[in-house]
Design a protein around this motif. Sequence first.
Motif, PDB file in Angstrom:
ATOM      1  N   SER A  77      95.530  26.024 -14.795  1.00 20.78           N
ATOM      2  CA  SER A  77      96.471  24.976 -14.441  1.00 20.78           C
ATOM      3  C   SER A  77      96.922  25.210 -13.013  1.00 20.78           C
ATOM      4  CB  SER A  77      97.679  25.012 -15.385  1.00 20.78           C
ATOM      5  OG  SER A  77      98.652  24.088 -14.998  1.00 20.78           O
ATOM      6  N   GLY A  78      96.805  24.198 -12.191  1.00 20.03           N
ATOM      7  CA  GLY A  78      97.111  24.358 -10.777  1.00 20.03           C
ATOM      8  C   GLY A  78      95.874  24.481  -9.918  1.00 20.03           C
ATOM      9  N   GLY A  79      94.697  24.510 -10.561  1.00 24.07           N
ATOM     10  CA  GLY A  79      93.449  24.534  -9.808  1.00 24.07           C
ATOM     11  C   GLY A  79      92.956  25.942  -9.522  1.00 24.07           C
ATOM     12  N   ASN A  80      91.730  26.020  -9.005  1.00 20.63           N
ATOM     13  CA  ASN A  80      91.091  27.310  -8.776  1.00 20.63           C
ATOM     14  C   ASN A  80      91.769  28.146  -7.704  1.00 20.63           C
ATOM     15  OD1 ASN A  80      88.990  27.385 -10.709  1.00 20.63           O
ATOM     16  ND2 ASN A  80      87.774  25.952  -9.482  1.00 20.63           N
ATOM     17  N   GLU A  81      92.593  27.508  -6.859  1.00 21.57           N
ATOM     18  CA  GLU A  81      93.313  28.299  -5.855  1.00 21.57           C
ATOM     19  C   GLU A  81      94.294  29.269  -6.500  1.00 21.57           C
ATOM     20  OE1 GLU A  81      95.380  24.229  -6.169  1.00 21.57           O
ATOM     21  OE2 GLU A  81      93.326  25.009  -6.090  1.00 21.57           O
ATOM     22  N   MET A  82      94.613  29.044  -7.784  1.00 21.54           N
ATOM     23  CA  MET A  82      95.501  29.965  -8.491  1.00 21.54           C
ATOM     24  C   MET A  82      94.858  31.344  -8.654  1.00 21.54           C
ATOM     25  SD  MET A  82      98.383  28.560  -9.017  1.00 21.54           S
ATOM     26  CE  MET A  82      99.041  29.757 -10.174  1.00 21.54           C
ATOM     27  N   ALA A 114      82.626  41.382  -9.345  1.00 18.42           N
ATOM     28  CA  ALA A 114      83.680  41.096  -8.363  1.00 18.42           C
ATOM     29  C   ALA A 114      83.139  41.227  -6.949  1.00 18.42           C
ATOM     30  CB  ALA A 114      84.861  42.039  -8.575  1.00 18.42           C
ATOM     31  N   ASP A 115      83.369  40.191  -6.139  1.00 20.55           N
ATOM     32  CA  ASP A 115      82.777  40.145  -4.803  1.00 20.55           C
ATOM     33  C   ASP A 115      83.549  39.127  -3.971  1.00 20.55           C
ATOM     34  OD1 ASP A 115      81.228  39.779  -2.525  1.00 20.55           O
ATOM     35  OD2 ASP A 115      79.338  39.554  -3.596  1.00 20.55           O
ATOM     36  N   PRO A 116      84.106  39.538  -2.817  1.00 22.82           N
ATOM     37  CA  PRO A 116      84.842  38.575  -1.987  1.00 22.82           C
ATOM     38  C   PRO A 116      84.012  37.377  -1.562  1.00 22.82           C
ATOM     39  CG  PRO A 116      85.233  40.824  -1.241  1.00 22.82           C
ATOM     40  CD  PRO A 116      84.119  40.896  -2.244  1.00 22.82           C
ATOM     41  N   ASP A 117      82.677  37.521  -1.611  1.00 25.09           N
ATOM     42  CA  ASP A 117      81.787  36.413  -1.250  1.00 25.09           C
ATOM     43  C   ASP A 117      81.068  35.846  -2.473  1.00 25.09           C
ATOM     44  OD1 ASP A 117      82.303  36.685   1.566  1.00 25.09           O
ATOM     45  OD2 ASP A 117      81.015  38.450   1.556  1.00 25.09           O
ATOM     46  N   GLY A 118      81.635  36.038  -3.665  1.00 28.96           N
ATOM     47  CA  GLY A 118      80.989  35.643  -4.908  1.00 28.96           C
ATOM     48  C   GLY A 118      80.908  34.135  -5.106  1.00 28.96           C
ATOM     49  N   ASP A 119      80.303  33.740  -6.224  1.00 32.07           N
ATOM     50  CA  ASP A 119      79.996  32.337  -6.486  1.00 32.07           C
ATOM     51  C   ASP A 119      81.158  31.531  -7.056  1.00 32.07           C
ATOM     52  OD1 ASP A 119      77.390  32.608  -5.594  1.00 32.07           O
ATOM     53  OD2 ASP A 119      76.597  33.099  -7.573  1.00 32.07           O
ATOM     54  N   THR A 120      82.165  32.204  -7.603  1.00 27.29           N
ATOM     55  CA  THR A 120      83.285  31.471  -8.200  1.00 27.29           C
ATOM     56  C   THR A 120      84.602  31.956  -7.609  1.00 27.29           C
ATOM     57  OG1 THR A 120      83.690  33.023 -10.032  1.00 27.29           O
ATOM     58  CG2 THR A 120      81.977  31.332 -10.366  1.00 27.29           C
ATOM     59  N   ALA A 121      85.615  31.118  -7.723  1.00 28.35           N
ATOM     60  CA  ALA A 121      86.935  31.481  -7.206  1.00 28.35           C
ATOM     61  C   ALA A 121      87.465  32.732  -7.893  1.00 28.35           C
ATOM     62  CB  ALA A 121      87.907  30.312  -7.396  1.00 28.35           C
ATOM     63  N   ASP A 262      83.177  25.650 -11.552  1.00 32.85           N
ATOM     64  CA  ASP A 262      83.185  27.116 -11.531  1.00 32.85           C
ATOM     65  C   ASP A 262      82.719  27.697 -12.857  1.00 32.85           C
ATOM     66  OD1 ASP A 262      83.843  27.692  -8.929  1.00 32.85           O
ATOM     67  OD2 ASP A 262      85.593  28.903  -9.452  1.00 32.85           O
ATOM     68  N   GLN A 263      83.065  27.034 -13.956  1.00 34.63           N
ATOM     69  CA  GLN A 263      82.626  27.526 -15.257  1.00 34.63           C
ATOM     70  C   GLN A 263      81.113  27.362 -15.405  1.00 34.63           C
ATOM     71  OE1 GLN A 263      85.756  25.922 -14.909  1.00 34.63           O
ATOM     72  NE2 GLN A 263      86.408  28.062 -14.984  1.00 34.63           N
ATOM     73  N   TYR A 264      80.570  26.291 -14.851  1.00 37.96           N
ATOM     74  CA  TYR A 264      79.112  26.139 -14.832  1.00 37.96           C
ATOM     75  C   TYR A 264      78.477  27.269 -14.028  1.00 37.96           C
ATOM     76  CZ  TYR A 264      74.785  24.806 -12.523  1.00 37.96           C
ATOM     77  OH  TYR A 264      73.530  24.837 -11.982  1.00 37.96           O
ATOM     78  N   ARG A 265      79.035  27.539 -12.849  1.00 34.26           N
ATOM     79  CA  ARG A 265      78.470  28.597 -11.998  1.00 34.26           C
ATOM     80  C   ARG A 265      78.561  29.959 -12.671  1.00 34.26           C
ATOM     81  NH1 ARG A 265      80.293  25.029  -7.797  1.00 34.26           N
ATOM     82  NH2 ARG A 265      82.455  25.747  -7.987  1.00 34.26           N
TER      83      ARG A 265
END
Length: 298
Positions: A77-82, A114-121, A262-265
């Motif tokens: 809730s609040g989007g992936n920026e959360m 876990a990766d700062p350049d990973g595929d999902t938020a 993101d859930q697809y990714r």
Amino acid sequence: MQVLVAGGTGFIGSYLCRELLDRGHEVTALARSAEGAPEGVDVAVGDVTDPETLDEAVAGHDAVVNLVALSPLFEPSGGNEMHDRVHRAGTENLLRAAEEAGADRFLQMSALGADPDGDTAYIRAKGAAETAVRASDLDWTIFRPSVVFGDGGEFVSFTTRLKELFAPGVPVYPLPGGGRTRFQPIHVEDLAPMLADGVEKDEHVGETYEVGGPEELTLREITDLVYEAEGTGISILPLPMPMAKLGLTVLGAIPGFPMGPDQYRSLKFDNTTDDNDIGAFGVDEDDLTTLGEYLGVA
């Protein structure tokens, strides 16, 4: 030892708090509400996204455990920026408070991949949080578990929730990619003692551990186990990944729909360890609970 467990009233946190209590530690759960703490655990009300609520809560503790997390299974809730606000910034806030309070130890719950350049938020935020932990002045330990199951967890119910989202009311279950994504589920009662060891023992300082259960299972195999445990038959219909991507992208734009791109990714890569590090805690895979055993269909 005085231990503060951020997220101590949550799923994994409640098990860890009880484990630490059983080992003779004084335990405080940091949470946004005083409700839901295990018996014998003190509660400090605070929010890792609000630095002003942390200093008093962290003061006087020898060790801080950060279990605060948003689920990667659903869009928050609040989007992936959360994810960045909670996982990266929240960890930085808790690290600062721990350093200023003079704590010695910091245990971080991260995630496989876990990766700062990973595929999902979620993966990017977890990776950025790890970077902050390693740069701190604290004696740190990082855990990267696969999915965790047990009483109070959401992983088992996730499979039935997917069915409700994609094919409500019909006996066919369209699984993205045919359910080939692999997981290595670990039981929360197996994980909690490892986390407690990570808090207590100096040999784990400066280490990052990937931990998983005793077997790798595809999402399809997990789904079959869950529905078998419920005594319900299910027919799996493979849903091509391009169709899953389109569907989740379109549905994710609908306010209130709990999944998105993101859930697809996240379903495009496996959630398994490269080298299961449970041996660092004197544990063998034969000692661990399988998902089938937990569900009663082993």
